[in-house]
Design a protein around this motif. Structure first.
Motif, PDB file in Angstrom:
ATOM      1  N   TRP A   1      -6.191  97.905  47.482  1.00  0.00           N
ATOM      2  CA  TRP A   1      -5.307  96.839  47.941  1.00  0.00           C
ATOM      3  C   TRP A   1      -5.916  95.483  47.618  1.00  0.00           C
ATOM      4  O   TRP A   1      -7.120  95.290  47.725  1.00  0.00           O
ATOM      5  CB  TRP A   1      -5.073  96.922  49.454  1.00  0.00           C
ATOM      6  CG  TRP A   1      -4.283  98.114  49.869  1.00  0.00           C
ATOM      7  CD1 TRP A   1      -4.771  99.325  50.286  1.00  0.00           C
ATOM      8  CD2 TRP A   1      -2.864  98.222  49.915  1.00  0.00           C
ATOM      9  NE1 TRP A   1      -3.743 100.175  50.571  1.00  0.00           N
ATOM     10  CE2 TRP A   1      -2.552  99.523  50.367  1.00  0.00           C
ATOM     11  CE3 TRP A   1      -1.821  97.343  49.625  1.00  0.00           C
ATOM     12  CZ2 TRP A   1      -1.246  99.960  50.527  1.00  0.00           C
ATOM     13  CZ3 TRP A   1      -0.514  97.772  49.783  1.00  0.00           C
ATOM     14  CH2 TRP A   1      -0.233  99.074  50.224  1.00  0.00           C
ATOM     15  N   ILE A   2      -5.063  94.542  47.202  1.00  0.00           N
ATOM     16  CA  ILE A   2      -5.433  93.132  47.160  1.00  0.00           C
ATOM     17  C   ILE A   2      -4.808  92.501  48.399  1.00  0.00           C
ATOM     18  O   ILE A   2      -3.584  92.385  48.495  1.00  0.00           O
ATOM     19  CB  ILE A   2      -4.927  92.446  45.886  1.00  0.00           C
ATOM     20  CG1 ILE A   2      -5.572  93.071  44.651  1.00  0.00           C
ATOM     21  CG2 ILE A   2      -5.220  90.952  45.921  1.00  0.00           C
ATOM     22  CD1 ILE A   2      -5.039  92.515  43.348  1.00  0.00           C
ATOM     23  N   ASN A   3      -5.646  92.135  49.365  1.00  0.00           N
ATOM     24  CA  ASN A   3      -5.174  91.613  50.644  1.00  0.00           C
ATOM     25  C   ASN A   3      -5.265  90.090  50.659  1.00  0.00           C
ATOM     26  O   ASN A   3      -6.363  89.533  50.672  1.00  0.00           O
ATOM     27  CB  ASN A   3      -6.009  92.195  51.785  1.00  0.00           C
ATOM     28  CG  ASN A   3      -5.942  93.712  51.828  1.00  0.00           C
ATOM     29  OD1 ASN A   3      -4.876  94.297  51.990  1.00  0.00           O
ATOM     30  ND2 ASN A   3      -7.087  94.355  51.668  1.00  0.00           N
ATOM     31  N   ILE A   4      -4.116  89.434  50.641  1.00  0.00           N
ATOM     32  CA  ILE A   4      -4.079  87.970  50.730  1.00  0.00           C
ATOM     33  C   ILE A   4      -3.722  87.640  52.175  1.00  0.00           C
ATOM     34  O   ILE A   4      -2.554  87.576  52.544  1.00  0.00           O
ATOM     35  CB  ILE A   4      -3.056  87.384  49.743  1.00  0.00           C
ATOM     36  CG1 ILE A   4      -3.374  87.882  48.332  1.00  0.00           C
ATOM     37  CG2 ILE A   4      -3.043  85.869  49.789  1.00  0.00           C
ATOM     38  CD1 ILE A   4      -2.282  87.672  47.337  1.00  0.00           C
ATOM     39  N   VAL A   5      -4.744  87.463  52.987  1.00  0.00           N
ATOM     40  CA  VAL A   5      -4.540  87.338  54.436  1.00  0.00           C
ATOM     41  C   VAL A   5      -4.127  85.930  54.849  1.00  0.00           C
ATOM     42  O   VAL A   5      -3.643  85.730  55.958  1.00  0.00           O
ATOM     43  CB  VAL A   5      -5.812  87.770  55.205  1.00  0.00           C
ATOM     44  CG1 VAL A   5      -6.089  89.242  54.990  1.00  0.00           C
ATOM     45  CG2 VAL A   5      -7.021  86.941  54.773  1.00  0.00           C
ATOM     46  N   ASN A   6      -4.336  84.950  53.958  1.00  0.00           N
ATOM     47  CA  ASN A   6      -3.946  83.574  54.271  1.00  0.00           C
ATOM     48  C   ASN A   6      -3.234  82.939  53.076  1.00  0.00           C
ATOM     49  O   ASN A   6      -3.828  82.162  52.324  1.00  0.00           O
ATOM     50  CB  ASN A   6      -5.179  82.754  54.658  1.00  0.00           C
ATOM     51  CG  ASN A   6      -4.803  81.357  55.136  1.00  0.00           C
ATOM     52  OD1 ASN A   6      -3.631  81.051  55.341  1.00  0.00           O
ATOM     53  ND2 ASN A   6      -5.798  80.500  55.299  1.00  0.00           N
ATOM     54  N   PRO A   7      -1.960  83.267  52.884  1.00  0.00           N
ATOM     55  CA  PRO A   7      -1.232  82.735  51.721  1.00  0.00           C
ATOM     56  C   PRO A   7      -0.994  81.231  51.787  1.00  0.00           C
ATOM     57  O   PRO A   7      -0.623  80.627  50.790  1.00  0.00           O
ATOM     58  CB  PRO A   7       0.091  83.509  51.761  1.00  0.00           C
ATOM     59  CG  PRO A   7       0.254  83.905  53.182  1.00  0.00           C
ATOM     60  CD  PRO A   7      -1.126  84.145  53.710  1.00  0.00           C
ATOM     61  N   PHE A   8      -1.236  80.607  52.958  1.00  0.00           N
ATOM     62  CA  PHE A   8      -1.006  79.169  53.090  1.00  0.00           C
ATOM     63  C   PHE A   8      -2.030  78.351  52.308  1.00  0.00           C
ATOM     64  O   PHE A   8      -1.843  77.154  52.106  1.00  0.00           O
ATOM     65  CB  PHE A   8      -1.043  78.760  54.571  1.00  0.00           C
ATOM     66  CG  PHE A   8      -0.012  79.478  55.400  1.00  0.00           C
ATOM     67  CD1 PHE A   8       1.330  79.191  55.250  1.00  0.00           C
ATOM     68  CD2 PHE A   8      -0.386  80.454  56.295  1.00  0.00           C
ATOM     69  CE1 PHE A   8       2.285  79.855  55.998  1.00  0.00           C
ATOM     70  CE2 PHE A   8       0.560  81.123  57.051  1.00  0.00           C
ATOM     71  CZ  PHE A   8       1.902  80.830  56.898  1.00  0.00           C
TER      72      PHE A   8
END
Length: 241
Positions: free
Chosen positions: A105-112
């Motif tokens: 998985w590529i986890n983008i936990v803060n897209p902001f």
């Protein structure tokens, strides 16, 4: 490249052996020259033999014939754990490691903090990343502003996915399209609405944009008196309408 490496592997040990084992003729010179020459050649020969030994040991330990394209050596362990939160985007991946394919998985936990996607045309940027952004944010109840450069590719995906997940929104969202190329497929809006212009600079920006888009050649003449005069005339019409 491989030819140069094999040539080095042959030359270096030969030079090392000659310098280390066959430098005794240097002892026939006078004592000072013989001592310095013998010390230098012996040292260089020893270093050459050691370097050649290191190279040979690497070849013996790493049998590159089983991995012609170096796939094994270039593979590495990646994230296999799914990390989710209320804002996250999670992109499924597949990677090769230890002679087998693994799911990750590529986890983008803060897209902001913004995300940039780079790739050549047709490399799959929209399919692999952008589409997942749209779908997952709709599923989490976000509103979205989508610039659909290849209308209506992304618009169709967003609209159909919104229809399937309207239950994720407390207040039912509305779907609008602004299309300057084909007004028949566009909703109507008035960007010059006075309610949207809360400051005098808003009117100037609107006039500036309108005039330079009407005549693209003016972009190269922005310091020209007549160009500025027309922009300010348009600004006055907008401001005092």
């Amino acid at each position: 490249m491989a030819k140069n490496s094999s040539t080095k592997l042959c030359i270096v040990p030969i030079v090392g052996v000659v310098l280390f084992f066959f430098n005794f003729p240097l002892l026939n010179f006078n004592q000072k020259i013989a001592t310095i020459s013998y010390f230098i050649t012996t040292s260089l020969g020893y270093i050459d033999i050691m370097v050649a030994g290191v190279w040979m040991s690497r070849l013996l330990k790493n049998n590159l014939m089983n991995d012609v394209f170096n796939i094994e050596n270039e593979s590495f362990m990646q994230e296999t754990k799914l990390i989710e939160n209320e804002y996250s985007i999670n992109l499924p991946t597949k990677f090769y490691y230890k002679q087998k394919w693994n799911k990750g998985w590529i986890n983008i936990v803060n897209p902001f903090r913004t995300t940039i996607v780079l790739g050549t045309p047709g490399s799959g940027k929209s399919y692999a990343v952008i589409n997942n952004y749209i779908k997952q944010h709709i599923e989490k109840g976000f509103s979205m502003y989508i610039y659909d450069f290849k209308f209506d590719d992304l618009s169709t995906i967003a609209y159909n996915h919104l229809l399937k997940h309207q239950d994720k929104y407390e207040i039912q969202p509305k779907f609008y399209i602004i299309n300057f190329d084909d007004p028949s497929k566009s909703h109507r809006c008035n960007p010059l609405n006075p309610d949207f212009m809360t400051d005098i600079s808003d009117a100037y920006e609107a006039a500036y944009t309108i005039m330079l888009n009407l005549n693209r050649s003016w972009i190269q003449m922005q310091c020209d008196f007549f160009v500025h005069s027309l922009i300010f005339l348009q600004f006055s019409i907008i401001k005092f309408q």
